[in-house]
Design a protein around this motif. Structure first.
Motif, PDB file in Angstrom:
ATOM      1  N   UNK A  19     -11.063  -4.945 -16.008  1.00  0.00           N
ATOM      2  CA  UNK A  19      -9.994  -5.275 -16.679  1.00  0.00           C
ATOM      3  C   UNK A  19      -8.801  -4.289 -16.695  1.00  0.00           C
ATOM      4  N   UNK A  20      -7.724  -4.986 -16.644  1.00  0.00           N
ATOM      5  CA  UNK A  20      -6.338  -4.101 -16.650  1.00  0.00           C
ATOM      6  C   UNK A  20      -6.189  -3.351 -17.645  1.00  0.00           C
ATOM      7  N   UNK A  21      -6.643  -3.569 -18.782  1.00  0.00           N
ATOM      8  CA  UNK A  21      -6.512  -3.120 -20.219  1.00  0.00           C
ATOM      9  C   UNK A  21      -7.386  -1.535 -19.989  1.00  0.00           C
ATOM     10  N   UNK A  66       0.889  -1.174   0.095  1.00  0.00           N
ATOM     11  CA  UNK A  66       0.057  -0.061  -0.012  1.00  0.00           C
ATOM     12  C   UNK A  66       0.909   1.372  -0.054  1.00  0.00           C
ATOM     13  N   UNK A  67       1.823   1.264   0.987  1.00  0.00           N
ATOM     14  CA  UNK A  67       2.565   2.446   1.061  1.00  0.00           C
ATOM     15  C   UNK A  67       3.731   2.914  -0.211  1.00  0.00           C
ATOM     16  N   UNK A  68       4.020   1.648  -0.717  1.00  0.00           N
ATOM     17  CA  UNK A  68       5.148   1.741  -1.985  1.00  0.00           C
ATOM     18  C   UNK A  68       4.283   2.181  -3.118  1.00  0.00           C
ATOM     19  N   UNK A  69       3.041   1.745  -3.362  1.00  0.00           N
ATOM     20  CA  UNK A  69       2.325   1.989  -4.453  1.00  0.00           C
ATOM     21  C   UNK A  69       2.062   3.405  -4.380  1.00  0.00           C
ATOM     22  N   UNK A 102      -4.463   4.704 -12.156  1.00  0.00           N
ATOM     23  CA  UNK A 102      -5.675   3.660 -11.628  1.00  0.00           C
ATOM     24  C   UNK A 102      -5.184   2.225 -11.321  1.00  0.00           C
ATOM     25  N   UNK A 103      -4.081   1.797 -12.175  1.00  0.00           N
ATOM     26  CA  UNK A 103      -3.601   0.375 -11.825  1.00  0.00           C
ATOM     27  C   UNK A 103      -2.841   0.588 -10.335  1.00  0.00           C
ATOM     28  N   UNK A 104      -2.230   1.526 -10.082  1.00  0.00           N
ATOM     29  CA  UNK A 104      -1.583   1.720  -8.650  1.00  0.00           C
ATOM     30  C   UNK A 104      -2.673   1.670  -7.682  1.00  0.00           C
ATOM     31  N   UNK A 105      -3.656   2.551  -8.058  1.00  0.00           N
ATOM     32  CA  UNK A 105      -4.797   2.708  -6.841  1.00  0.00           C
ATOM     33  C   UNK A 105      -5.614   1.308  -6.738  1.00  0.00           C
ATOM     34  N   UNK A 106      -5.621   0.622  -7.755  1.00  0.00           N
ATOM     35  CA  UNK A 106      -6.246  -0.899  -7.576  1.00  0.00           C
ATOM     36  C   UNK A 106      -5.245  -1.727  -6.939  1.00  0.00           C
ATOM     37  N   UNK A 107      -3.964  -1.665  -6.950  1.00  0.00           N
ATOM     38  CA  UNK A 107      -2.896  -2.344  -6.482  1.00  0.00           C
ATOM     39  C   UNK A 107      -3.052  -2.074  -4.960  1.00  0.00           C
ATOM     40  N   UNK A 108      -3.288  -0.730  -4.538  1.00  0.00           N
ATOM     41  CA  UNK A 108      -3.373  -0.242  -3.338  1.00  0.00           C
ATOM     42  C   UNK A 108      -4.689  -0.883  -2.643  1.00  0.00           C
ATOM     43  N   UNK A 109      -5.940  -0.971  -3.393  1.00  0.00           N
ATOM     44  CA  UNK A 109      -6.970  -1.423  -2.895  1.00  0.00           C
ATOM     45  C   UNK A 109      -6.745  -2.909  -2.783  1.00  0.00           C
ATOM     46  N   UNK A 116      -3.350  -9.596  -3.677  1.00  0.00           N
ATOM     47  CA  UNK A 116      -2.425  -9.190  -4.722  1.00  0.00           C
ATOM     48  C   UNK A 116      -2.999  -9.942  -6.125  1.00  0.00           C
ATOM     49  N   UNK A 117      -2.317  -9.130  -7.097  1.00  0.00           N
ATOM     50  CA  UNK A 117      -2.577  -9.807  -8.507  1.00  0.00           C
ATOM     51  C   UNK A 117      -1.333  -9.877  -9.404  1.00  0.00           C
ATOM     52  N   UNK A 118      -0.599 -10.892  -9.872  1.00  0.00           N
ATOM     53  CA  UNK A 118       0.558 -10.747 -10.450  1.00  0.00           C
ATOM     54  C   UNK A 118       0.348 -10.118 -12.082  1.00  0.00           C
ATOM     55  N   UNK A 119      -1.006 -10.621 -12.319  1.00  0.00           N
ATOM     56  CA  UNK A 119      -1.506  -9.960 -13.759  1.00  0.00           C
ATOM     57  C   UNK A 119      -1.349  -8.447 -13.537  1.00  0.00           C
ATOM     58  N   UNK A 120      -2.127  -7.972 -12.764  1.00  0.00           N
ATOM     59  CA  UNK A 120      -2.057  -6.488 -12.707  1.00  0.00           C
ATOM     60  C   UNK A 120      -0.468  -5.890 -12.381  1.00  0.00           C
TER      61      UNK A 120
END
Length: 219
Positions: free
Chosen positions: A109-111, A37-40, A117-124, A131-135
């Motif tokens: 969808x990541x695309x 969360x912090x790193x993202x 927004x991807x970083x925000x989703x990573x935080x969420x 976690x999602x390795x695809x993300x």
């Protein structure tokens, strides 16, 4: 694409690093996804998000934050499998090619997401202990990194982490700012001068960090 050898090497290095901090790290189960969360969030800062002022993306530091995130994701995977390397390795490749995730009742969808927004989703996801390795793979592409790039930077940051521990990071005596800049920034400069494919790369990098730490005026 990430190779089996690269993934296995990074899992082994992560286990070794965590064990240096705490030999009982698997049993302790520290909140590694909280660190994601912090790193993202720091990655978002390096990208720039404030619409009310001019900002420029610091791509090198943004990439380094992704490397930090990868450290913590690997740690979470190892804890999930009680430190067993092979099941952890299998887990890495099980969803590496995923293109979407169900979160908060929505199929995302990541695309369809931009980098922020991807970083925000990573935080969420991390806040929800997921976690999602695809993300993460999609984040690498957005940050102009290949898995080979990640591997090279991961090994470099692993050296920095060992350097920090050897110089009092856990005890609180380590000085992270050297001549007004974070050690991460010095690391990027040193990496550019060295051959990552050299057999002595890790040793050369460690020695150069030590030389700078000893000689530079730190503030």
């Amino acid at each position: 694409m990430l190779s089996t050898n690269q993934a296995a090497t990074m899992l082994a290095l992560q286990d070794k690093m965590n064990a240096k901090v705490n030999p009982d790290w698997i049993a302790v189960k520290s909140p590694f996804l909280r660190a994601v969360v912090i790193e993202a969030a720091e990655a978002i800062e390096h990208h720039g998000w404030k619409w009310w002022k001019k900002q420029e993306c610091d791509l090198e530091q943004l990439q380094m934050e992704l490397v930090d995130i990868w450290h913590f994701v690997l740690s979470a995977i190892l804890i999930k499998h009680e430190g067993a390397q092979q099941p952890a390795l299998d887990d890495v490749f099980a969803e590496l090619g995923s293109t979407s995730v169900t979160f908060d009742g929505q199929q995302i969808s990541y695309a369809s997401l931009n980098l922020l927004e991807k970083l925000e989703l990573t935080i969420g996801l991390a806040a929800a202990k997921r976690y999602s390795l695809g993300l993460f793979s999609a984040l690498l592409a957005d940050c102009q990194m290949s898995w080979d790039d990640l591997y090279a930077q991961y090994v470099s940051k692993n050296v920095l982490n060992f350097f920090r521990q050897d110089n009092g990071y856990k005890e609180g005596s380590y000085v992270k700012i050297w001549s007004g800049r974070e050690d991460n920034e010095h690391l990027v400069e040193i990496m550019a001068k060295l051959d990552v494919k050299s057999d002595s790369y890790q040793t050369d990098l460690y020695n150069e960090l030590q030389a700078r730490y000893n000689l530079l005026d730190m503030a």
